[in-house]
Design a protein around this motif. Structure first.
Motif, short mmCIF file in Angstrom:
data_model
loop_
_atom_site.label_atom_id
_atom_site.label_comp_id
_atom_site.label_asym_id
_atom_site.label_seq_id
_atom_site.Cartn_x
_atom_site.Cartn_y
_atom_site.Cartn_z
N UNK A 28 -44.84 -105.07 64.44
CA UNK A 28 -46.01 -105.56 63.48
C UNK A 28 -47.22 -106.16 64.42
N UNK A 29 -46.81 -106.34 65.70
CA UNK A 29 -47.57 -107.31 66.56
C UNK A 29 -48.58 -105.76 66.97
N UNK A 30 -47.76 -105.04 67.63
CA UNK A 30 -48.43 -104.32 68.11
C UNK A 30 -49.73 -103.17 67.19
N UNK A 31 -48.88 -102.98 65.94
CA UNK A 31 -50.31 -102.55 64.09
C UNK A 31 -50.93 -103.46 64.05
N UNK A 32 -50.93 -104.15 64.32
CA UNK A 32 -51.59 -105.72 63.96
C UNK A 32 -53.21 -105.38 64.68
#
Length: 352
Positions: A166-170
């Motif tokens: 999720x953090x990589x996507x954001x």
């Protein structure tokens, strides 16, 4: 097992109804037995400034066998004498050698060590055996030790794995200013997992805490390759190239840096994967996971990511989301065409 044969003891099971009908109560019976066999030190003897306990109990002759317990006499409220054997069952037994508790409940530990096989596989076989057998009432089986740590670790690392994705996507959403193109980068993660599963099967490693840590590391490592391709493709599209040409140019231009970084990381992990010293088994799984994931990502990312990018790009065009990019590209091409016409010649490729 943590239990052993207990110490021999005399067990007295009292029938409360018979005891009450004979005019006795549990308090007087227990106190009498306590005094007879263990003693009572309520009395004191003083000698000057010193004080000594007076222990009143049966003599050794009256405390030698189980019959001495059965023949213990009590006096009820009517002054009648009653033997213990008249209202209680007296028998020989064994008491626990060690009292263990888990979560405030009595427990017995069964310890074992798995040699040559993963702990999880052995535990699954035991669990299947327990499920087939009928458990006694009030008895439950709870894993502890390595299995307990592994179950807790899997839950925590699973949350960490999801949070990393999720953090990589954001982060990529904020950099690309788009919610769509980061999905293209995330498609590189399943490609790496293919290599992870293959390498674990080939090296006979199990899915444990250390291999899970390797998967979390892979999220950032394999996403890097897809980011390089997507970023270069976007740059070429902004320069006026079509999606197909931009993807071809991105693969050609970014093949060398992807090969350099991936091969360098694989060779850096080989000493850990091939180590044979003490404690090396824990880190070998992590190293093999990184090697397998990078290897599959190296070959599959260059094929799958451009295909996924092209599919997303065509979907956006059909939905009217990418009209701005196509309009700007057409304006640039038209501007070059008109500028060349004013100079008095038209190149063949532009004329076509």
């Amino acid at each position: 097992m943590s239990t052993d044969s207990g110490n021999p003891e005399v067990q007295v099971t009292i029938d409360r109804d018979k005891m009450a009908s004979l005019g006795l109560n549990l308090s007087s019976v227990g106190q009498t037995m306590q005094t007879a066999f263990n003693g009572n030190t309520d009395g004191k003897f003083r000698a000057g400034e010193y004080e000594y306990d007076i222990n009143i109990r049966f003599g050794d002759v009256n405390r030698q066998s189980i019959d001495d317990v059965k023949n213990l006499i009590f006096t009820n409220t009517q002054g009648q004498q009653v033997r213990l054997s008249q209202f209680a069952e007296v028998k020989m037994g064994s008491g626990p050698s060690l009292l263990e508790r888990r979560d405030k409940s009595p427990s017995v530990k069964v310890r074992a060590k798995a040699v040559g096989r993963p702990v999880g596989d052995v535990a699954n076989e035991w669990a299947a055996k327990f499920m087939n057998d009928k458990k006694p009432v009030g008895v439950d089986y709870i894993w502890s030790g390595d299995m307990e740590n592994q179950q807790e670790g899997f839950g925590t690392l699973g949350i960490a794995l999801l949070a990393a994705i999720v953090l990589v996507y954001l982060v990529m959403v904020s950099l690309y200013d788009s919610f769509v193109y980061p999905f293209v980068v995330l498609f590189s993660i399943p490609l790496a997992m293919i290599g992870v599963m293959v390498i674990l099967a080939l090296t006979a490693n199990s899915l444990n805490i250390f291999t899970m840590l390797g998967m979390i590391m892979l999220i950032g490592l394999v996403a890097k390759n897809a980011i390089m391709i997507v970023d270069f493709t976007n740059a070429r599209k902004e320069a006026g190239a079509s999606t197909h040409d931009a993807l071809i140019q991105a693969n050609h231009a970014r093949l060398r840096p992807i090969l350099m970084t991936t091969i360098a990381m694989i060779f850096g992990m080989l000493p850990i994967a091939l180590a044979t010293g003490a404690g090396a088994e824990m880190n070998k799984g992590l190293a093999w996971v990184v090697i397998g994931g990078l290897t599959s990502s190296l070959f599959l990312t260059l094929i799958i990511v451009p295909v996924v990018y092209s599919l997303f790009d065509s979907i956006l065009r059909r939905m009217g989301k990418d009209n701005k990019v196509d309009y700007e590209a057409e304006m640039k091409a038209d501007y070059v065409h008109r500028e060349l016409n004013e100079d008095g010649f038209t190149p063949k490729h532009l004329d076509k």
